[in-house]
Each structure stands twice: as structure tokens, then as C-alpha cells.
Design a protein around this motif. Structure first.
Motif, short mmCIF file in Angstrom:
data_model
loop_
_atom_site.label_atom_id
_atom_site.label_comp_id
_atom_site.label_asym_id
_atom_site.label_seq_id
_atom_site.Cartn_x
_atom_site.Cartn_y
_atom_site.Cartn_z
N MET A 188 0.83 -1.21 0.00
CA MET A 188 0.00 0.00 0.00
C MET A 188 0.87 1.26 0.00
SD MET A 188 -3.08 -0.73 2.69
CE MET A 188 -4.51 -1.72 2.24
N ALA A 189 1.90 1.25 0.84
CA ALA A 189 2.78 2.42 0.94
C ALA A 189 3.51 2.65 -0.39
CB ALA A 189 3.78 2.24 2.08
N GLN A 190 3.91 1.56 -1.06
CA GLN A 190 4.55 1.68 -2.39
C GLN A 190 3.60 2.37 -3.37
OE1 GLN A 190 5.50 -2.28 -3.65
NE2 GLN A 190 7.48 -2.34 -2.62
N GLN A 191 2.34 1.91 -3.37
CA GLN A 191 1.35 2.47 -4.29
C GLN A 191 1.13 3.95 -4.03
OE1 GLN A 191 -2.57 0.91 -4.91
NE2 GLN A 191 -1.83 -1.15 -5.21
N ASP A 192 0.96 4.27 -2.74
CA ASP A 192 0.71 5.66 -2.37
C ASP A 192 1.88 6.54 -2.80
OD1 ASP A 192 -0.70 7.79 -0.81
OD2 ASP A 192 1.17 7.69 0.33
N ALA A 194 4.13 5.90 -5.11
CA ALA A 194 4.26 5.95 -6.57
C ALA A 194 3.28 6.97 -7.14
CB ALA A 194 3.99 4.56 -7.17
N ALA B 153 9.15 1.48 1.99
CA ALA B 153 8.66 1.73 0.63
C ALA B 153 9.51 2.79 -0.07
CB ALA B 153 7.20 2.16 0.66
N LEU B 157 11.39 2.28 -3.60
CA LEU B 157 11.20 3.08 -4.82
C LEU B 157 12.44 3.88 -5.21
CD1 LEU B 157 8.26 2.19 -4.39
CD2 LEU B 157 7.59 4.37 -5.37
#
Lengths: 204, 204
Positions: A188-192, A194, B153, B157
Motif C-alpha cells: 500500500m505504501a509503495q502504491q501511495d 508511486a 517503501a 522506490l
């Protein structure tokens, strides 16, 4: 309640419940006749726990047995608790020849982990697999991960009850059961991140 | 090299290599006769990757297929990359009835995750399992974990290459393969912290 009612209450089939009993993961009920036994809330709780450890924690039934044993063993010191939690987890076990780099990193980091601790081997396996898959993972990046993970461990230990018996249960279960939760939060944190980095606006 | 030599180079049996080929996880070799084919470094790399994803990442062969597909699909945006990484992971899939609490927490946190994202369901499952096992995990503690996970995260990234094709590979593999590494670091950090807190001195 009867076995069939225990099955209904937990969503675990009668056949699986019998299997848990044979494997020693679920204690016997109180005999009420030659062929029947009576089950109570303790059986519901135990069955839910076994199910969570297998389905959410991803443990084998053998590993579940090790976790239950750790939970039930009284008077274990805090180090023993940690060792039990670490041992009862679905981590890579394929041995690698070279753990020297992993050991050197742990030493440089100042983490007090015994040189013969199986965790050092697990780290070496995971590190090697990542690099073989083309992921850049040098000591500096590993330190960046470790900084964040120390914060996680601090939250883990903050919530440990003072009562030793409950402490063991909390640490062992928390270590195993929160791995998938932390993995989910990571995605979730990666998505946010990104989305923020790409400047896109997506309605939550 | 021959199939038997590929087996020797990778430590994967000939039978398993043939199984990978039938499942479409390993590309065919170049035919050199009616019954033989020749294999090269690309086959060694692919075999090592499949093996790492199953043994270290804990994926099923079906999930490995999804990861490989994500890696090979060109021109995927950063969000698509994240979604592929999240989808190709061994997270709990048992559905729960109530995802409202998980969704409310995500919204309060301000994370831009779609309401219909399967990750919300994964969070709900893991959260419920932890609480049913007697682990105190309220919104405040979940936020403390999330703070640390955001740092992870960020490291994830930071290391993504600019080339989109390589970026997909990095994110998908990094997400799957680094889960067990992070789980190992968590156990080490717990041990170190427990030793420090108890004031014990153990030689590293």
C-alpha cells in the motif's frame, strides 16, 4: 458442543478437526459417552489460532506445533521468546555456503545476534537470492532497510505484556501473524508513494 | 549446453526443468537434433529466478507465472507495476465480510489506495486474524507500523531504475523477494532490542 458444532462455529471441517487432534494441535474434548465428546470455547479459540497460523501466517502444521509449544512453555526469558518466534517462521531454509558477508554486515551494524544463529543463514540466503535476481542490494541499502525495521521491532516489543506467559504468546504470534500484515502495508505504501511521485491524482 | 548441463549449472533436476518448460515458465532451447536442444545463459538466469521466487519468495508456480508475465509486459506505468507486484504475492486471500474498518483506516491515513483494491481485503484479513489471536492492534499501533513501513517503501522506490522494462522487473521481484529478507531483519532487530532492554551482554 459436539464436534460438528465446533466445525460449524469455526468454519473448519470435521475431518480437519480430527486431523488437528491426531497431530496434537487440538486438545481432546470431555468424554460424554463412549463415542462422543464435548467441546468448549477453548477448542474454538485453539482451532481459530491453528487456522490463522496456517492460512494467514503460512506455516506448515509442523511449524504450528512448534509455535504452540513455544506459547505453552512457561518461564522462558525474553531471549528464549525471541528465538522461539524466529524459529517458528516460514523463512528460507536452503543453506548457502557463504554467510560471511551477512555476518560481517550484522557485526558492522552492531546487532547482538549470535554468529551461529540461523537468522544469519536466512539473511545470507535472501540476500543472495535478491542479488541473483538482479536487485541491487549493497550494505548501504540494507542499512536503510534495517533502520526502518528497527522501528517495527520497537513497536513489536512495546506491546509485549509484562506477564511472561502472555508475553511469549504475544511475541511468537505477533511475529508470525504480522508478517503478512506488514507485507500488505508495504505494498500500500509503495502504491501511495508511486502515485505521489508521479503527480497523478487518484480518488481514494 | 544440454539439459543435463543446465540442471547441473542450476542445481535444479532435469525432471523439474521439464516441468518448468511444460508450465511455460522456461523458454525452449534451440533445437540441435530431433531429440536434443541447446540451452544458454538466458536459461540459467530464468531457472535461477523461478527457483528464487518459489523457494525464497514462497510463491506457487501459478504465482511465478504471474510475476514473469508482469516482468515481460512492456510499457506498464508505475501504478501498473505496483499492482502487478502486489498481485503476485503470497498474501492471505481468505475473504472477510467486513473490510470497512480497514478501509476507514486507509482513508484516515491518507494513503491513495483504491477502495476496490484487493490489498484492502488482505489488510482486513490479516488485521482480523491478529486480533482473533489476542494481539492488541488498534489504529494507533497500526499507524506506528505504517510509519516504519513508509520508510521501507521509500527505499524500495529509490532503487527503481529509470528504464521502464528494468523498473518493472526491479519492483516486482524486489517486492516478492525482499519480504523474507525484511522478515529476517525484523527478527534480528527484535533480538538485538530485547538484549539491550534486558541489559544483558551477549558477545556477537
Amino acid at each position: 458442543m459436539r464436534l460438528s458444532e465446533l466445525a460449524e462455529a469455526t468454519g473448519v471441517s470435521v475431518a480437519t478437526l480430527k486431523y488437528y487432534q491426531r497431530a496434537g494441535l487440538l486438545h481432546p474434548g470431555t468424554p460424554v459417552s463412549r463415542t462422543q465428546a464435548s467441546y468448549d470455547q477453548s477448542h474454538v479459540d485453539r482451532t481459530s489460532l491453528v487456522r490463522a497460523l496456517t492460512e494467514v501466517g503460512g506455516l506448515s502444521l509442523t511449524q504450528v506445533g512448534a509455535v504452540l509449544e513455544a506459547i505453552e512453555e512457561p518461564n522462558r526469558g525474553s531471549l528464549g521468546v525471541m528465538a522461539a518466534a524466529a524459529g517458528a517462521t516460514p523463512l528460507p531454509v536452503t543453506p548457502v555456503d557463504d554467510t560471511a558477508r551477512a555476518q560481517a554486515w550484522v557485526t558492522a551494524r552492531g546487532w547482538r545476534v549470535q554468529t551461529d544463529d540461523p537468522l544469519v543463514g536466512s539473511l545470507a540466503v535472501a540476500w543472495q537470492a535478491a542479488e541473483q535476481a538482479g536487485i541491487d542490494l549493497d550494505e548501504i541499502r540494507l542499512d536503510a532497510y534495517a533502520d526502518a525495521v528497527e522501528d517495527i521491532a520497537r513497536v513489536d516489543l512495546d506491546s509485549v505484556p509484562h506477564d511472561p506467559q502472555r508475553a511469549v504468546r504475544r511475541v511468537v504470534l505477533g511475529t508470525v501473524l504480522l508478517d503478512p500484515l506488514l507485507a500488505t502495508l508495504r505494498r500500500m505504501a509503495q502504491q501511495d508513494l508511486a502515485i505521489r511521485q508521479s503527480g497523478q491524482n487518484v480518488r481514494a
